[in-house]
Design an enzyme around this catalytic site. Structure first.
Site, PDB file in Angstrom:
ATOM      1  N   LYS A  23       0.834  -1.196   0.000  1.00  0.00           N
ATOM      2  CA  LYS A  23       0.000   0.000   0.000  1.00  0.00           C
ATOM      3  C   LYS A  23       0.874   1.253   0.000  1.00  0.00           C
ATOM      4  O   LYS A  23       0.667   2.163  -0.794  1.00  0.00           O
ATOM      5  CB  LYS A  23      -0.897  -0.037   1.243  1.00  0.00           C
ATOM      6  CG  LYS A  23      -2.128   0.783   1.120  1.00  0.00           C
ATOM      7  CD  LYS A  23      -3.035   0.592   2.338  1.00  0.00           C
ATOM      8  CE  LYS A  23      -3.702  -0.767   2.356  1.00  0.00           C
ATOM      9  NZ  LYS A  23      -4.393  -1.062   3.603  1.00  0.00           N
ATOM     10  N   ARG A  93      -3.563   2.828   8.450  1.00  0.00           N
ATOM     11  CA  ARG A  93      -3.875   1.537   7.814  1.00  0.00           C
ATOM     12  C   ARG A  93      -2.623   0.675   7.739  1.00  0.00           C
ATOM     13  O   ARG A  93      -1.516   1.175   7.547  1.00  0.00           O
ATOM     14  CB  ARG A  93      -4.397   1.766   6.404  1.00  0.00           C
ATOM     15  CG  ARG A  93      -5.477   2.797   6.368  1.00  0.00           C
ATOM     16  CD  ARG A  93      -5.769   3.230   4.956  1.00  0.00           C
ATOM     17  NE  ARG A  93      -6.916   2.518   4.441  1.00  0.00           N
ATOM     18  CZ  ARG A  93      -7.312   2.555   3.199  1.00  0.00           C
ATOM     19  NH1 ARG A  93      -6.628   3.215   2.296  1.00  0.00           N
ATOM     20  NH2 ARG A  93      -8.387   1.906   2.816  1.00  0.00           N
ATOM     21  N   GLY A 102      -6.635 -10.394   7.513  1.00  0.00           N
ATOM     22  CA  GLY A 102      -6.374 -11.006   8.814  1.00  0.00           C
ATOM     23  C   GLY A 102      -5.673 -10.063   9.753  1.00  0.00           C
ATOM     24  O   GLY A 102      -5.652 -10.269  10.959  1.00  0.00           O
ATOM     25  N   MET A 104      -4.927  -5.990  11.275  1.00  0.00           N
ATOM     26  CA  MET A 104      -5.699  -4.793  11.521  1.00  0.00           C
ATOM     27  C   MET A 104      -5.802  -4.021  10.222  1.00  0.00           C
ATOM     28  O   MET A 104      -4.833  -3.889   9.496  1.00  0.00           O
ATOM     29  CB  MET A 104      -4.990  -3.932  12.560  1.00  0.00           C
ATOM     30  CG  MET A 104      -5.895  -2.875  13.092  1.00  0.00           C
ATOM     31  SD  MET A 104      -5.009  -1.480  13.751  1.00  0.00           S
ATOM     32  CE  MET A 104      -5.078  -0.374  12.372  1.00  0.00           C
ATOM     33  N   ARG A 337      -3.607  -1.327  -6.233  1.00  0.00           N
ATOM     34  CA  ARG A 337      -2.763  -2.526  -6.179  1.00  0.00           C
ATOM     35  C   ARG A 337      -3.176  -3.426  -7.327  1.00  0.00           C
ATOM     36  O   ARG A 337      -4.265  -3.256  -7.889  1.00  0.00           O
ATOM     37  CB  ARG A 337      -2.940  -3.266  -4.853  1.00  0.00           C
ATOM     38  CG  ARG A 337      -4.370  -3.661  -4.605  1.00  0.00           C
ATOM     39  CD  ARG A 337      -4.536  -4.350  -3.279  1.00  0.00           C
ATOM     40  NE  ARG A 337      -5.942  -4.464  -2.962  1.00  0.00           N
ATOM     41  CZ  ARG A 337      -6.420  -4.908  -1.808  1.00  0.00           C
ATOM     42  NH1 ARG A 337      -5.592  -5.277  -0.860  1.00  0.00           N
ATOM     43  NH2 ARG A 337      -7.689  -5.005  -1.602  1.00  0.00           N
ATOM     44  N   HIS A 455     -15.546  -9.223   2.084  1.00  0.00           N
ATOM     45  CA  HIS A 455     -14.530 -10.177   2.528  1.00  0.00           C
ATOM     46  C   HIS A 455     -14.727 -11.539   1.882  1.00  0.00           C
ATOM     47  O   HIS A 455     -13.804 -12.132   1.309  1.00  0.00           O
ATOM     48  CB  HIS A 455     -14.583 -10.293   4.059  1.00  0.00           C
ATOM     49  CG  HIS A 455     -13.598 -11.265   4.622  1.00  0.00           C
ATOM     50  ND1 HIS A 455     -13.942 -12.558   4.913  1.00  0.00           N
ATOM     51  CD2 HIS A 455     -12.291 -11.133   4.895  1.00  0.00           C
ATOM     52  CE1 HIS A 455     -12.880 -13.178   5.366  1.00  0.00           C
ATOM     53  NE2 HIS A 455     -11.855 -12.332   5.376  1.00  0.00           N
ATOM     54  N   SER A 763      11.045 -44.251 -13.839  1.00  0.00           N
ATOM     55  CA  SER A 763       9.985 -43.321 -13.470  1.00  0.00           C
ATOM     56  C   SER A 763       9.948 -43.289 -11.944  1.00  0.00           C
ATOM     57  O   SER A 763       9.830 -44.335 -11.302  1.00  0.00           O
ATOM     58  CB  SER A 763       8.643 -43.786 -14.029  1.00  0.00           C
ATOM     59  OG  SER A 763       7.628 -42.920 -13.585  1.00  0.00           O
ATOM     60  N   CYS A 830       5.955 -40.283 -11.743  1.00  0.00           N
ATOM     61  CA  CYS A 830       4.528 -40.576 -11.846  1.00  0.00           C
ATOM     62  C   CYS A 830       3.843 -40.608 -10.486  1.00  0.00           C
ATOM     63  O   CYS A 830       2.679 -40.955 -10.380  1.00  0.00           O
ATOM     64  CB  CYS A 830       4.297 -41.880 -12.601  1.00  0.00           C
ATOM     65  SG  CYS A 830       5.004 -43.305 -11.776  1.00  0.00           S
ATOM     66  N   TYR A 850      10.108 -35.795 -18.216  1.00  0.00           N
ATOM     67  CA  TYR A 850       8.663 -35.565 -18.170  1.00  0.00           C
ATOM     68  C   TYR A 850       8.138 -35.730 -16.755  1.00  0.00           C
ATOM     69  O   TYR A 850       8.790 -36.298 -15.881  1.00  0.00           O
ATOM     70  CB  TYR A 850       7.926 -36.529 -19.115  1.00  0.00           C
ATOM     71  CG  TYR A 850       7.915 -37.971 -18.661  1.00  0.00           C
ATOM     72  CD1 TYR A 850       6.939 -38.436 -17.765  1.00  0.00           C
ATOM     73  CD2 TYR A 850       8.869 -38.877 -19.117  1.00  0.00           C
ATOM     74  CE1 TYR A 850       6.936 -39.756 -17.338  1.00  0.00           C
ATOM     75  CE2 TYR A 850       8.870 -40.191 -18.707  1.00  0.00           C
ATOM     76  CZ  TYR A 850       7.906 -40.625 -17.809  1.00  0.00           C
ATOM     77  OH  TYR A 850       7.901 -41.919 -17.385  1.00  0.00           O
TER      78      TYR A 850
HETATM   79  C1  PEP Z   1       4.235 -44.239  -6.517  1.00  0.00           C
HETATM   80  O1  PEP Z   1       4.553 -45.032  -5.625  1.00  0.00           O
HETATM   81  O2  PEP Z   1       4.601 -43.051  -6.537  1.00  0.00           O
HETATM   82  C2  PEP Z   1       3.372 -44.668  -7.613  1.00  0.00           C
HETATM   83  C3  PEP Z   1       3.099 -43.865  -8.617  1.00  0.00           C
HETATM   84  O3  PEP Z   1       2.810 -45.894  -7.504  1.00  0.00           O
HETATM   85  P1  PEP Z   1       1.539 -46.242  -6.593  1.00  0.00           P
HETATM   86  O4  PEP Z   1       0.998 -44.960  -6.071  1.00  0.00           O
HETATM   87  O5  PEP Z   1       0.610 -46.955  -7.489  1.00  0.00           O
HETATM   88  O6  PEP Z   1       2.169 -47.099  -5.556  1.00  0.00           O
END
Ligand code: PEP
Ligand code: MG
Length: 876
Positions: A23, A93, A102, A104, A337, A455, A763, A830, A850
């Protein structure tokens, strides 16, 4: 030279927000830009930090600096503090470097006392106005700075109105207000045990200290925790000459955005109240007017405001959220702002601003917080439901999305019930910062009062949560726990559905549907793709998930969990037979039945994916998960297998494990029953050959879960390769395929060089890797992990946000060792962390090719990856 803790508005600029708060920095910037801003000064965030170091006291040196700046203010304005002719009044302010509800907020009219009120009456020739300002100040000061409940004062006001037989505040006379001021002061003394401070300078010191203290209050601390804001920053305090929006019908006050923060439309958006002070707009006590109607009442002021909004937007290159006051026909800006906006508006605005030449594509991509995209990916009610249901009433469409749940009348109740798994809608007269936790946990928020800048509306938009505000036809009784709409009364057990995109409120449970991405989203995501190097795959194991993932732009499947296919009704029976088989021959017979089904699953998925890579994981979970629990199913199975049900019970018992997550699962199944891996390998390859015959040249990736050692992994890979060799011979053809493994056991990460020798890809299964690195059960962590978070022992749930120090160390080790052994080793993740923006950025920098995440998180992961690429290049 002495250290400087106070800056005049002519001494700062917008880049000083760390020191002056957002501000303060922007007030300074506007002052320099020549925009009409009431003059003032800012006490810095460093002063706040020192305040806490000094035992929460202001110190001499600071007091002197403040005095000097007050003198400047007095000179600038030709007014003096406490004057009986023309008193200086100020607003106080808070203003942290990052905008933060949250704390004053605001005290207006500071400087009024028994003398100054006479001066104000004289100067404005309006005694009523002067005493009204004084009584407001006492109430606000008592409430905000001294934390005395404002109801104490509201009740006196109501009593006075009743006594005079009037309905509106404005019907009270100057004499009434004079009496009220005395009653307020008495009340203050009664509650506080001391007189209401008459010395303006003492008022100011108390207010400054209260702002500083509020940095440390519970709500502010919770907000910082939820939003990853550094606790040590501190807040600044802005002290600014008062201008009055309540001086009659050519005065007013309002809040407006330079563009619509809900949709992104390039049109002023906001509201104002004539003859009112700032708190009236935000509190939602009176219903404000739409900003464009200012054109009718004060065309010149509207024009000036529109021009100022445009000037500020051009200057900041972003949407501005402004507060203004009109004092007797003269416009003053009190704050600007960058405006908070919905995800939909954020994308719309970013794309429009690129078209307008205000920002470039890179800036557009950097500007959107990946987490916020979540708001875009939220559900809506189906058209059918909307056609067939009539809204019970309507409020303001404050924050888009569709939410369904039972009614909770307090934030506490909402949080409690949400914790126990119930879907709730928080229904309140209006919300306040105390309600934050309940708002976070509720599916949606509905309020009876307050406008688009109340709010509830502002906070819900920030959270990407569905919210309908200002539904004036609903009556909420928070004590009785009832919601009344017309003659109908609803309670805690009733379900309502609210539409944050239209403001409609329905009774009952309306069906929702997945989000429909339209407008500029596609264009924005195409820019995201231009900047991104890291590929984004998806975790999907049904054609339905795959289609959804492709709609979001999945570039491959990083994890297809084959076990999910085993649970389908028509095959679980065969799977159970396979598990219960007491010899290889019977097991093979069952597997022969499963083979064509799996092959068909894979064929369908490959066909949808075209030539995008598809990673299929061999069976992973402990076998007992597949066995029946109900007596009836056990009997059916026994009958079919011509064995006694007791035999099945025995087998179930045999398969029972003390630690199934560390037990007979993953590739261990393939070691005990190679015929399972062989069947799956065959299904994967036969389906791929089928696709090749269709002209779809898929390269299947076979992924072996839970390896911890090169020898066990080699055993399974040999089985898989041998089976595939057989398929090639039978079909008299060969196709390319890859074999890799999941890295989800610490030992696999540590011996990654050996494992890389015999695999094409890794992976990272960070769900298991987190579990095993922390020694923290995935299935049971929920029972005690919240304690760790409550006690601040863990900053984040490590199953949601990757622990870079520990788990990350193992990943980095595996990447380094794996690539040293095989330079073209392909790497991905993954685990659930693959869709978490901070983790995605981290893993990009670690060198993963990836990430793979659930379909709905693909756009989020894409944006995080694009930002990581940009940040990396810019840092170079
Ligand atoms: C993991 O363990 O991160 C995974 C992708 O396999 P799952 O969650 O199926 O054990
Ligand atoms: Mg796993």
């Amino acid at each position: 030279m002495a250290y400087k803790y106070v800056y005049g508005f002519n001494e700062g600029n917008k880049d000083m927000r760390a020191l002056l708060g957002g501000k303060g920095a922007n007030l300074a910037e506007m002052t320099t830009l020549g925009i009409r801003v009431p003059y003032g000064f800012t006490v810095t965030t460093e002063a706040c930090t020192r305040f806490f170091d000094e035992d929460r006291k202001l110190w001499d040196e600071l007091n002197k600096e403040i005095s000097n700046h007050i003198k400047i203010l007095e000179e600038e304005n030709g007014k003096t503090f406490g004057s009986t002719d023309d008193p200086l009044l100020v607003s106080v302010r808070s203003g942290a470097p990052i905008s933060m509800p949250g704390m004053m907020d605001t005290i207006l009219n500071l400087g009024l006392n028994d003398d100054a009120v006479i001066g104000l009456a004289k100067k404005t020739d309006n005694e009523r106005f002067a005493y009204d300002s004084y009584r407001r100040f006492i109430q606000m000061f008592a409430d905000v700075a001294m934390e005395l409940n404002k109801n104490n004062f509201e009740n006196l006001l109501t009593a006075k109105k009743n006594d005079r037989g009037v309905e509106l505040d404005t019907d009270l006379t100057a004499e009434d207000l004079k009496e009220l001021v005395e009653e307020y002061k008495d009340k203050y003394k009664e509650l506080k045990g001391e007189d209401f401070p008459q010395d303006p300078r003492k008022q100011l010191d108390l207010a400054v200290a209260a702002v500083f203290r509020s940095w440390g209050n519970e709500r502010a601390v919770l907000y910082r925790k939820l939003n990853d804001i550094d606790d040590t920053m501190g807040t600044a305090v802005n002290v600014q000459t008062m201008v009055f929006g309540n001086m009659g019908d050519t005065s007013g006050t309002g809040v407006a955005f330079s563009r619509n923060p809900a949709t992104g439309e390039n049109k002023l958006f906001g509201e104002f109240l004539l003859n009112a002070q700032g708190e009236d707009v935000v509190a939602g006590v009176r219903t404000p007017q739409e900003i464009h109607t200012l054109k009718n009442s004060m065309p010149e002021v509207f024009d000036e405001f529109a021009k100022t909004a445009k000037k500020l937007e051009d200057h900041y290159h972003d949407v501005q959220d402004m507060e203004f006051t009109i004092q007797e026909g003269k416009l003053f800006l009190l704050q600007t702002r960058n405006g908070k906006r919905t995800a939909q508006a954020a994308v719309e605005i970013a794309v429009n601003m690129v078209d307008e030449g205000l920002i470039d594509k890179k800036e557009a991509v950097l500007r959107i917080n990946p987490k916020d995209l979540d708001g875009l990916l939220h559900p809506t009610f189906t058209k059918e439901e909307l056609d067939n249901n009539e809204a019970a009433t309507k409020g303001l469409a404050a924050s888009p999305g569709a939410a369904v749940g039972k009614i909770a009348f307090s934030a506490k109740d909402a949080a409690l019930r949400a914790d126990s798994g119930e879907s709730v809608i928080l229904v309140r007269e209006e919300t306040s910062p105390e309600d934050l936790e309940g708002m976070v946990k509720a599916k949606g928020i509905l309020t009876a009062r307050g406008g688009m800048t109340s709010h509830a509306a502002v906070v819900a938009r920030g959270m990407g949560k569905c919210c309908v505000s200002g539904a004036s036809e609903i009556h909420v009784d928070e004590d009785e726990e009832t919601l009344r709409i017309g003659k109908e009364v609803y309670g805690k057990d009733d379900t309502i559905s609210i539409d944050g995109s239209t403001g409609a409120i329905y009774i009952g449970n309306l069906e929702t549907q997945s989000p429909q991405l339209e407008g500029n989203f596609g264009e924005f995501m195409s820019w995201v793709d231009e900047f991104r190097d890291m590929k984004i795959r998806t975790n999907a194991d049904t054609p339905r998930d795959v289609k959804q993932a492709l709609e979001f732009g999945a570039e491959g499947i990083g994890l297809c969990r084959t076990e999910h296919m085993f649970f389908k009704e028509d095959r679980i029976f065969q799977v159970r037979k396979m598990i219960l088989a007491s010899d290889v021959k019977t097991r093979k017979q069952a597997l022969d039945k499963i083979l064509p089904m799996q092959e068909d699953d894979f064929y369908q998925i490959y066909s949808l994916m075209g030539e995008r890579p598809v990673t299929v994981r061999l069976l992973d979970p402990p076998l007992h998960e597949f066995l029946p629990r109900e007596e009836e199913a056990i009997r059916d199975l026994a009958l079919d297998l011509s064995i006694e049900p007791a035999r099945i019970h025995e087998r179930i018992e045999e398969l029972e494990e003390v630690n199934p997550m560390l037990g007979f699962r993953g590739l261990r199944l393939g070691i005990a029953y190679p015929e399972i891996s062989r069947m799956q390998a065959r299904a994967i390859i036969q389906a791929a050959i089928h696709c090749h015959e269709d002209g779809n040249k898929v390269i299947p990736e076979i992924m072996i879960p839970l390896s911890s050692d090169v020898k066990e992994l080699k055993y399974v890979i040999d089985e898989v390769n041998d089976e595939i060799k057989k398929v090639f011979e039978e079909k008299n053809t060969e196709i390319k395929y890859l074999v890799g493994t999941m890295i989800e056991i610490p030992r696999a990460a540590i011996t990654a060089d050996e494992i890389a020798e015999i695999t094409d890809f890794f992976s990272f299964g960070t769900n298991d890797l987190t579990q095993m690195t922390f020694g923290l059960s995935r299935d049971d962590a929920g029972k005690f992990l919240p304690l760790y978070l409550d006690k601040d022992l863990f900053e984040k749930d490590p199953f949601q946000v990757l622990d870079q120090k520990g788990v990350g160390f193992l990943i980095e080790t595996a990447v380094e060792k794996g690539r040293a052994a095989k330079s073209d080793l392909h790497l991905g993740i993954c685990g659930e962390h693959g869709g978490e923006p901070n983790t995605v950025k981290y893993l990009y920098n670690v060198g993963l090719d990836y990430t793979s995440c659930s379909p709905f998180r693909i756009p989020i992961a894409k944006l995080a990856a694009a930002q990581a690429s940009i940040e990396k290049k810019d840092n170079k």
